[in-house]
Motif scaffolding. Structure first.
Motif: not given
Length: 159
Positions: A32-38, A26-27
Motif C-alpha cells: 500500500l505504501q508503494e502504491r501510495a507513492v505512485v 507488513m507485506q
C-alpha cells in the motif's frame, strides 16, 4: 462479541502463527505504501485484488463456439476443394472426349460410336417388345432387375 472472538483467537495463537500473520500484515502495508507513492492517497481506498472463480459456463461456451467456427471453416474449405476437383474432372473428361472424337474422326459432337448406338437401340427394342407382350421380362431387358412373375389369371382367384 467481536472482541471476545479476537481475545479467544489471540489466546489460541502460538508464536509461529502470530509471526506469520504479522509478516502478511507488513507485506500488505508495504504494498500500500508503494502504491501510495505512485498513485497517491487513492491507493488506500482501493479494494484488494482477489481472484474469483472463473465463469466456467462462459469459458465452456466460448470454446465450443470457437470449435464450431473452426469446424465450419474446415467444412467450407473441404466443399470448395471438392467443387474445384469436380470442375477439374469435368474439364479433363471433356478434353478426353474431344481427343477421342478427333482420333475416331467423329465430328458430330457425340461421344458414342456406331457399335454403341446399335447396341443401345437393340436393348431398347428388346425392352419395348417384352413390355408389349406383358411377360414381365421387360425388367430384364431394361437391365432393371430380375424378371417379374407372370400375373395370375382370374381363374386362380375364383376357383
Amino acid at each position: 462479541m467481536a472482541s471476545k472472538a479476537f481475545d479467544n483467537a489471540q489466546k489460541a495463537m502460538d508464536a509461529a502463527t502470530e509471526a506469520r500473520l504479522a509478516y502478511l500484515v507488513m507485506q500488505d502495508a508495504l504494498q500500500l505504501q508503494e502504491r501510495a507513492v505512485v498513485e497517491g492517497v487513492t491507493a488506500y481506498n482501493r479494494k484488494p485484488v482477489q481472484r474469483e472463480r472463473p465463469n466456467e459456463r462462459f469459458l465452456h461456451r466460448t470454446i465450443k463456439s470457437v470449435e464450431f467456427a473452426n469446424r465450419r471453416s474446415q467444412e467450407d474449405e473441404m466443399w470448395h476443394r471438392r467443387q474445384l476437383q469436380l470442375e477439374r474432372e469435368e474439364r479433363h473428361g471433356r478434353q478426353r472426349s474431344a481427343r477421342r472424337q478427333r482420333a475416331h474422326g467423329n465430328t458430330s459432337g457425340t461421344d458414342l460410336d456406331d457399335e454403341e448406338l446399335a447396341r443401345d437401340a437393340k436393348q431398347r427394342r428388346a425392352a419395348d417388345e417384352a413390355h408389349a407382350q406383358g411377360s414381365g421380362l421387360h425388367w430384364l431387358a431394361c437391365g432393371r432387375g430380375r424378371a417379374l412373375p407372370p400375373a395370375p389369371s382370374w381363374s386362380t382367384f375364383l376357383g
